[in-house]
Design a protein around this motif. Structure first.
Motif, PDB file in Angstrom:
ATOM      1  N   PRO A  28     -43.789 -30.469  19.967  1.00  0.00           N
ATOM      2  CA  PRO A  28     -43.845 -29.172  19.701  1.00  0.00           C
ATOM      3  C   PRO A  28     -42.190 -28.364  19.893  1.00  0.00           C
ATOM      4  O   PRO A  28     -42.078 -27.370  19.378  1.00  0.00           O
ATOM      5  N   ASP A  29     -41.474 -29.048  20.886  1.00  0.00           N
ATOM      6  CA  ASP A  29     -40.159 -28.606  21.046  1.00  0.00           C
ATOM      7  C   ASP A  29     -39.087 -28.836  19.972  1.00  0.00           C
ATOM      8  O   ASP A  29     -37.879 -28.617  20.077  1.00  0.00           O
ATOM      9  N   GLY A  30     -39.615 -29.565  18.833  1.00  0.00           N
ATOM     10  CA  GLY A  30     -38.702 -29.901  17.810  1.00  0.00           C
ATOM     11  C   GLY A  30     -38.019 -31.380  17.866  1.00  0.00           C
ATOM     12  O   GLY A  30     -37.519 -31.814  16.938  1.00  0.00           O
ATOM     13  N   VAL A  31     -38.254 -31.999  19.091  1.00  0.00           N
ATOM     14  CA  VAL A  31     -37.655 -33.292  18.978  1.00  0.00           C
ATOM     15  C   VAL A  31     -38.340 -34.269  17.834  1.00  0.00           C
ATOM     16  O   VAL A  31     -39.663 -34.275  17.818  1.00  0.00           O
ATOM     17  N   ARG A  32     -37.676 -34.908  17.206  1.00  0.00           N
ATOM     18  CA  ARG A  32     -38.371 -35.819  15.964  1.00  0.00           C
ATOM     19  C   ARG A  32     -38.050 -37.055  16.477  1.00  0.00           C
ATOM     20  O   ARG A  32     -37.176 -37.513  17.322  1.00  0.00           O
ATOM     21  N   VAL A  33     -39.085 -38.063  15.944  1.00  0.00           N
ATOM     22  CA  VAL A  33     -38.962 -39.474  16.092  1.00  0.00           C
ATOM     23  C   VAL A  33     -39.399 -40.078  14.816  1.00  0.00           C
ATOM     24  O   VAL A  33     -40.098 -39.658  14.100  1.00  0.00           O
ATOM     25  N   LEU A  34     -38.549 -41.274  14.654  1.00  0.00           N
ATOM     26  CA  LEU A  34     -38.741 -42.043  13.373  1.00  0.00           C
ATOM     27  C   LEU A  34     -39.085 -43.469  13.651  1.00  0.00           C
ATOM     28  O   LEU A  34     -38.409 -43.827  14.786  1.00  0.00           O
ATOM     29  N   ALA A  35     -40.260 -43.985  13.245  1.00  0.00           N
ATOM     30  CA  ALA A  35     -40.470 -45.356  13.593  1.00  0.00           C
ATOM     31  C   ALA A  35     -40.578 -46.080  12.259  1.00  0.00           C
ATOM     32  O   ALA A  35     -41.646 -45.589  11.300  1.00  0.00           O
ATOM     33  N   GLU A  36     -39.913 -47.404  12.009  1.00  0.00           N
ATOM     34  CA  GLU A  36     -39.953 -47.930  10.925  1.00  0.00           C
ATOM     35  C   GLU A  36     -40.785 -49.365  11.314  1.00  0.00           C
ATOM     36  O   GLU A  36     -40.338 -50.080  12.197  1.00  0.00           O
ATOM     37  N   SER A  37     -41.616 -49.662  10.400  1.00  0.00           N
ATOM     38  CA  SER A  37     -42.506 -51.017  10.918  1.00  0.00           C
ATOM     39  C   SER A  37     -42.267 -51.945   9.627  1.00  0.00           C
ATOM     40  O   SER A  37     -42.474 -51.570   8.438  1.00  0.00           O
ATOM     41  N   MET A  38     -42.295 -53.306  10.055  1.00  0.00           N
ATOM     42  CA  MET A  38     -42.600 -54.462   9.253  1.00  0.00           C
ATOM     43  C   MET A  38     -43.843 -55.193   9.451  1.00  0.00           C
ATOM     44  O   MET A  38     -43.734 -55.433  10.716  1.00  0.00           O
ATOM     45  N   ILE A  39     -44.660 -55.575   8.663  1.00  0.00           N
ATOM     46  CA  ILE A  39     -46.006 -55.962   9.128  1.00  0.00           C
ATOM     47  C   ILE A  39     -46.277 -57.321   8.205  1.00  0.00           C
ATOM     48  O   ILE A  39     -45.808 -57.307   7.122  1.00  0.00           O
ATOM     49  N   SER A  40     -46.817 -58.236   9.012  1.00  0.00           N
ATOM     50  CA  SER A  40     -47.309 -59.570   8.407  1.00  0.00           C
ATOM     51  C   SER A  40     -48.853 -59.514   8.523  1.00  0.00           C
ATOM     52  O   SER A  40     -49.123 -59.026   9.364  1.00  0.00           O
ATOM     53  N   LEU A  41     -49.415 -59.795   7.335  1.00  0.00           N
ATOM     54  CA  LEU A  41     -50.865 -59.544   7.225  1.00  0.00           C
ATOM     55  C   LEU A  41     -51.546 -61.123   7.261  1.00  0.00           C
ATOM     56  O   LEU A  41     -50.856 -62.026   6.894  1.00  0.00           O
ATOM     57  N   ARG A  42     -52.988 -60.981   7.810  1.00  0.00           N
ATOM     58  CA  ARG A  42     -53.618 -62.298   7.611  1.00  0.00           C
ATOM     59  C   ARG A  42     -55.096 -61.875   7.340  1.00  0.00           C
ATOM     60  O   ARG A  42     -55.500 -60.988   8.218  1.00  0.00           O
ATOM     61  N   ASP A  43     -55.471 -62.257   6.255  1.00  0.00           N
ATOM     62  CA  ASP A  43     -56.866 -61.958   5.923  1.00  0.00           C
ATOM     63  C   ASP A  43     -57.056 -60.206   5.800  1.00  0.00           C
ATOM     64  O   ASP A  43     -58.048 -59.801   6.273  1.00  0.00           O
ATOM     65  N   GLY A  44     -55.837 -59.589   5.265  1.00  0.00           N
ATOM     66  CA  GLY A  44     -55.877 -58.340   5.336  1.00  0.00           C
ATOM     67  C   GLY A  44     -56.030 -57.681   6.505  1.00  0.00           C
ATOM     68  O   GLY A  44     -55.806 -56.211   6.373  1.00  0.00           O
ATOM     69  N   LYS A  45     -55.739 -58.186   7.571  1.00  0.00           N
ATOM     70  CA  LYS A  45     -55.481 -57.345   9.004  1.00  0.00           C
ATOM     71  C   LYS A  45     -54.081 -57.867   9.452  1.00  0.00           C
ATOM     72  O   LYS A  45     -53.225 -58.704   9.048  1.00  0.00           O
ATOM     73  N   ILE A  46     -53.519 -56.510  10.225  1.00  0.00           N
ATOM     74  CA  ILE A  46     -52.133 -57.063  10.675  1.00  0.00           C
ATOM     75  C   ILE A  46     -52.182 -58.187  11.788  1.00  0.00           C
ATOM     76  O   ILE A  46     -52.948 -57.908  12.928  1.00  0.00           O
ATOM     77  N   SER A  47     -51.296 -59.166  11.639  1.00  0.00           N
ATOM     78  CA  SER A  47     -51.136 -60.130  12.667  1.00  0.00           C
ATOM     79  C   SER A  47     -49.888 -59.949  13.507  1.00  0.00           C
ATOM     80  O   SER A  47     -49.888 -60.474  14.755  1.00  0.00           O
ATOM     81  N   GLU A  48     -49.051 -59.504  12.651  1.00  0.00           N
ATOM     82  CA  GLU A  48     -47.609 -59.237  13.411  1.00  0.00           C
ATOM     83  C   GLU A  48     -47.031 -58.035  12.968  1.00  0.00           C
ATOM     84  O   GLU A  48     -47.018 -57.693  11.768  1.00  0.00           O
ATOM     85  N   GLN A  49     -46.301 -57.238  13.807  1.00  0.00           N
ATOM     86  CA  GLN A  49     -45.674 -55.840  13.470  1.00  0.00           C
ATOM     87  C   GLN A  49     -44.430 -55.709  14.288  1.00  0.00           C
ATOM     88  O   GLN A  49     -44.225 -55.999  15.590  1.00  0.00           O
ATOM     89  N   ILE A  50     -43.303 -55.658  13.704  1.00  0.00           N
ATOM     90  CA  ILE A  50     -41.902 -55.150  14.317  1.00  0.00           C
ATOM     91  C   ILE A  50     -41.827 -53.632  13.958  1.00  0.00           C
ATOM     92  O   ILE A  50     -41.696 -53.412  12.855  1.00  0.00           O
ATOM     93  N   MET A  51     -41.663 -52.910  15.113  1.00  0.00           N
ATOM     94  CA  MET A  51     -41.349 -51.724  14.992  1.00  0.00           C
ATOM     95  C   MET A  51     -39.902 -51.194  15.607  1.00  0.00           C
ATOM     96  O   MET A  51     -39.817 -51.495  16.766  1.00  0.00           O
ATOM     97  N   ILE A  52     -39.405 -50.566  14.820  1.00  0.00           N
ATOM     98  CA  ILE A  52     -37.971 -50.106  15.493  1.00  0.00           C
ATOM     99  C   ILE A  52     -38.133 -48.527  15.313  1.00  0.00           C
ATOM    100  O   ILE A  52     -38.426 -48.049  14.462  1.00  0.00           O
ATOM    101  N   GLN A  53     -37.694 -47.859  16.559  1.00  0.00           N
ATOM    102  CA  GLN A  53     -37.881 -46.501  16.364  1.00  0.00           C
ATOM    103  C   GLN A  53     -36.663 -45.951  17.030  1.00  0.00           C
ATOM    104  O   GLN A  53     -36.155 -46.428  17.954  1.00  0.00           O
ATOM    105  N   ALA A  54     -36.534 -44.633  16.840  1.00  0.00           N
ATOM    106  CA  ALA A  54     -35.266 -43.737  17.127  1.00  0.00           C
ATOM    107  C   ALA A  54     -35.792 -42.270  17.358  1.00  0.00           C
ATOM    108  O   ALA A  54     -36.460 -41.783  16.707  1.00  0.00           O
ATOM    109  N   TRP A  55     -35.335 -41.679  18.234  1.00  0.00           N
ATOM    110  CA  TRP A  55     -35.469 -40.165  18.530  1.00  0.00           C
ATOM    111  C   TRP A  55     -34.548 -39.301  18.846  1.00  0.00           C
ATOM    112  O   TRP A  55     -33.551 -39.854  19.263  1.00  0.00           O
ATOM    113  N   ASP A  56     -34.495 -37.941  18.777  1.00  0.00           N
ATOM    114  CA  ASP A  56     -33.570 -37.190  19.120  1.00  0.00           C
ATOM    115  C   ASP A  56     -33.378 -37.207  20.807  1.00  0.00           C
ATOM    116  O   ASP A  56     -34.334 -37.482  21.429  1.00  0.00           O
ATOM    117  N   GLU A  57     -32.292 -36.964  20.746  1.00  0.00           N
ATOM    118  CA  GLU A  57     -32.023 -36.774  22.378  1.00  0.00           C
ATOM    119  C   GLU A  57     -31.569 -35.566  22.823  1.00  0.00           C
ATOM    120  O   GLU A  57     -30.766 -34.690  22.208  1.00  0.00           O
TER     121      GLU A  57
END
Length: 121
Positions: free
Chosen positions: A92-121
């Motif tokens: 609500p105060d305007g601080v933004r966050v971006l999160a980028e994810s790379m996912i591996s699937l097994r049988d249509g479900k997420i088995s592994e996820q790597i998330m890299i995130q950054a936010w305003d300081e």
């Protein structure tokens, strides 16, 4: 004999879960033994935060999507057993966050996820 199609990843469920703040909807996309590695300013690549299994992942999702902020799925690409997506968030105060994810699937479900995130300081 006809070939059997492998289960596909449900991007509509991903969008609904993110944009409706629905942790349980998002958790339904994860395999029981899924793992998430999170990299950000506090948990850098050599020591990422690692969550194992649906219990730990569910707790994190409930905490994140219970916050007073907006969440939007900006981009999502599915190719075979891999998914990449960008999520943007705003407090609500305007601080933004971006999160980028790379996912591996097994049988249509997420088995592994790597998330890299950054936010305003």
């Amino acid at each position: 004999m006809a070939p059997t199609a492998s289960p596909s990843f449900d991007t509509d469920t991903l969008r609904r879960g993110i944009e409706d703040h629905a942790a349980s909807t998002l958790l339904s996309l994860y395999a029981d033994d899924a793992e998430i590695r999170i990299v950000d300013r506090d948990t850098q690549p050599s020591r990422p935060k690692v969550l194992h299994g649906r219990d730990e992942i569910g707790s994190m999702l409930e905490e994140v999507y219970g916050r007073d902020m907006t969440h939007a799925l900006e981009h999502c690409v599915v190719q075979g057993d891999h998914v990449a997506f960008l999520e943007s968030c705003r407090y609500p105060d305007g601080v933004r966050v971006l999160a980028e994810s790379m996912i591996s699937l097994r049988d249509g479900k997420i088995s592994e996820q790597i998330m890299i995130q950054a936010w305003d300081e």
